[in-house]
Scaffold this active site. Structure first.
Site, PDB file in Angstrom:
ATOM      1  N   CYS A  51     -20.374 -24.296  -0.548  1.00  0.00           N
ATOM      2  CA  CYS A  51     -21.545 -24.481   0.309  1.00  0.00           C
ATOM      3  C   CYS A  51     -21.372 -25.674   1.248  1.00  0.00           C
ATOM      4  O   CYS A  51     -21.107 -26.786   0.780  1.00  0.00           O
ATOM      5  CB  CYS A  51     -22.777 -24.680  -0.569  1.00  0.00           C
ATOM      6  SG  CYS A  51     -24.273 -25.133   0.345  1.00  0.00           S
ATOM      7  N   TYR A 182     -24.997 -19.648  11.383  1.00  0.00           N
ATOM      8  CA  TYR A 182     -25.802 -18.722  10.584  1.00  0.00           C
ATOM      9  C   TYR A 182     -26.687 -17.872  11.495  1.00  0.00           C
ATOM     10  O   TYR A 182     -26.920 -16.700  11.224  1.00  0.00           O
ATOM     11  CB  TYR A 182     -26.677 -19.487   9.587  1.00  0.00           C
ATOM     12  CG  TYR A 182     -25.924 -19.986   8.373  1.00  0.00           C
ATOM     13  CD1 TYR A 182     -25.958 -19.278   7.178  1.00  0.00           C
ATOM     14  CD2 TYR A 182     -25.167 -21.154   8.418  1.00  0.00           C
ATOM     15  CE1 TYR A 182     -25.280 -19.717   6.051  1.00  0.00           C
ATOM     16  CE2 TYR A 182     -24.480 -21.610   7.313  1.00  0.00           C
ATOM     17  CZ  TYR A 182     -24.538 -20.892   6.132  1.00  0.00           C
ATOM     18  OH  TYR A 182     -23.849 -21.342   5.030  1.00  0.00           O
TER      19      TYR A 182
END
Length: 329
Positions: A51, A182
């Site tokens: 992450c 994203y």
């Protein structure tokens, strides 16, 4: 994780990507004003190397030398819709908290916690309860509230003389790049994707120009702004270029940004926190709405990160008046 991302955000058909930024707002501070005082050995930082948001906390903890003060637990790179899991540990349980899923720490404090179970998260070891998952404040407070426990020679990641400009730089990096990739990858329409793509590359071009004559984002030394940008750049060619359709250029095709990224990668505290296998496993296996086959690509070759970058010619002192962290622990 179908329509869910590891940040608890989502994309709906025919809509733009919307990141849920409502995190547990508690902070661990010197004065303990939220009920969580700075206390060595009390808290456990739960992360996943996959992450980018958690990767920030791993780097900052290393740079500041807080390894003996705040313990760390690593989740595996893949998870289901419920929670990150400790499948890298013997028996699939965190050896300190004794839990299989990070979800358990959230539910121990908030039995009906309605949002995504995200990393990084700070957990109170005595109670096993999550304290906060507010990732921008976690690293900020490691740098500013835990100063009495920093190693000798720890860098100043939030220098007062550039803080106002740094806030503006970090805001643009977050909205246009950290989150911008994203926005491209989870766009629900062609129009949303096209808009996200243009915004991302405008910001990438801005960085290419900004870093042409300065070694780091704020000048001669590393700050938190560099940490925040680095974790996205490290994932760019391996994931975002193809998986998220951020494909105008590869990072390796941007001379300034690519040299800057390698400079940081080769700086103690940065490159050793990157695990390209875990990064690829996470994005390509978990995000089945983008990659339904769950096939994980073999490339690119990570050895390119170790090639000469030439950024030393710009001068500067990576750690300011401080020193590099000790060898990996």
């Amino acid at each position: 994780m179908n329509s869910q991302s590891s940040m608890g955000s989502y994309v709906e058909p025919n809509k733009e990507f919307d990141r849920d930024m409502n995190y547990i707002p508690d902070r661990i501070t010197r004065d303990g004003r939220d009920g969580w005082p700075v206390e060595p050995g009390r808290y456990r930082l739960i992360v996943a190397k996959a992450c980018p948001w958690a990767n920030r906390a791993i780097i900052v903890r290393r740079l500041l030398g807080l390894e003996d003060v705040i313990s760390i637990g690593y989740c595996g790179p893949t998870h289901d819709a419920r929670s990150w899991t400790f499948d890298l540990d013997p028996g699939g349980r965190d050896p300190v908290l004794g839990i299989e899923r990070l979800q358990e720490a959230y539910f121990k404090r908030f039995p009906d916690y309605p949002r995504g179970i995200t990393v990084p998260a700070m957990v109170d070891v005595p109670t096993g309860q999550v304290v906060t998952n507010d990732f921008p404040w976690i690293t900020h407070d490691l740098a500013t509230e835990w100063t009495e426990h920093h190693r000798e020679g720890a860098p100043d990641l939030w220098p007062a003389d550039v803080r106002d400009e740094m806030d503006d730089v970090m805001k643009r990096i977050f909205t246009e790049i950290n989150n911008g990739v994203y926005r491209c990858g989870f766009a629900g329409t062609q129009e949303a994707y096209d808009s996200a793509y243009e915004r991302l590359w405008a910001a990438m071009d801005w960085l290419e120009e900004r870093l042409a004559d300065r070694r780091y984002l704020m000048g001669d030394s590393i700050t938190e702004a560099d940490v925040r940008l680095f974790t996205t750049l490290a994932r760019f060619d391996a994931v975002y270029h193809g998986h998220f359709k951020c494909n105008r250029q590869k990072l390796t095709e941007m001379p300034v940004l690519w040299a800057y990224a390698r400079d940081l990668f080769q700086t103690p505290g940065f490159g050793e926190t990157i695990d390209f296998d875990q990064i690829k496993q996470h994005y390509y296996v978990v995000q089945t709405d983008i990659n339904p086959t769950q096939i994980v690509p073999q490339g690119p070759d990570p050895e390119v990160w170790l090639t000469p970058h030439g950024r030393e010619a710009l001068g500067g002192r990576p750690f300011g008046d401080g020193t590099p962290p000790s060898s990996e622990r």
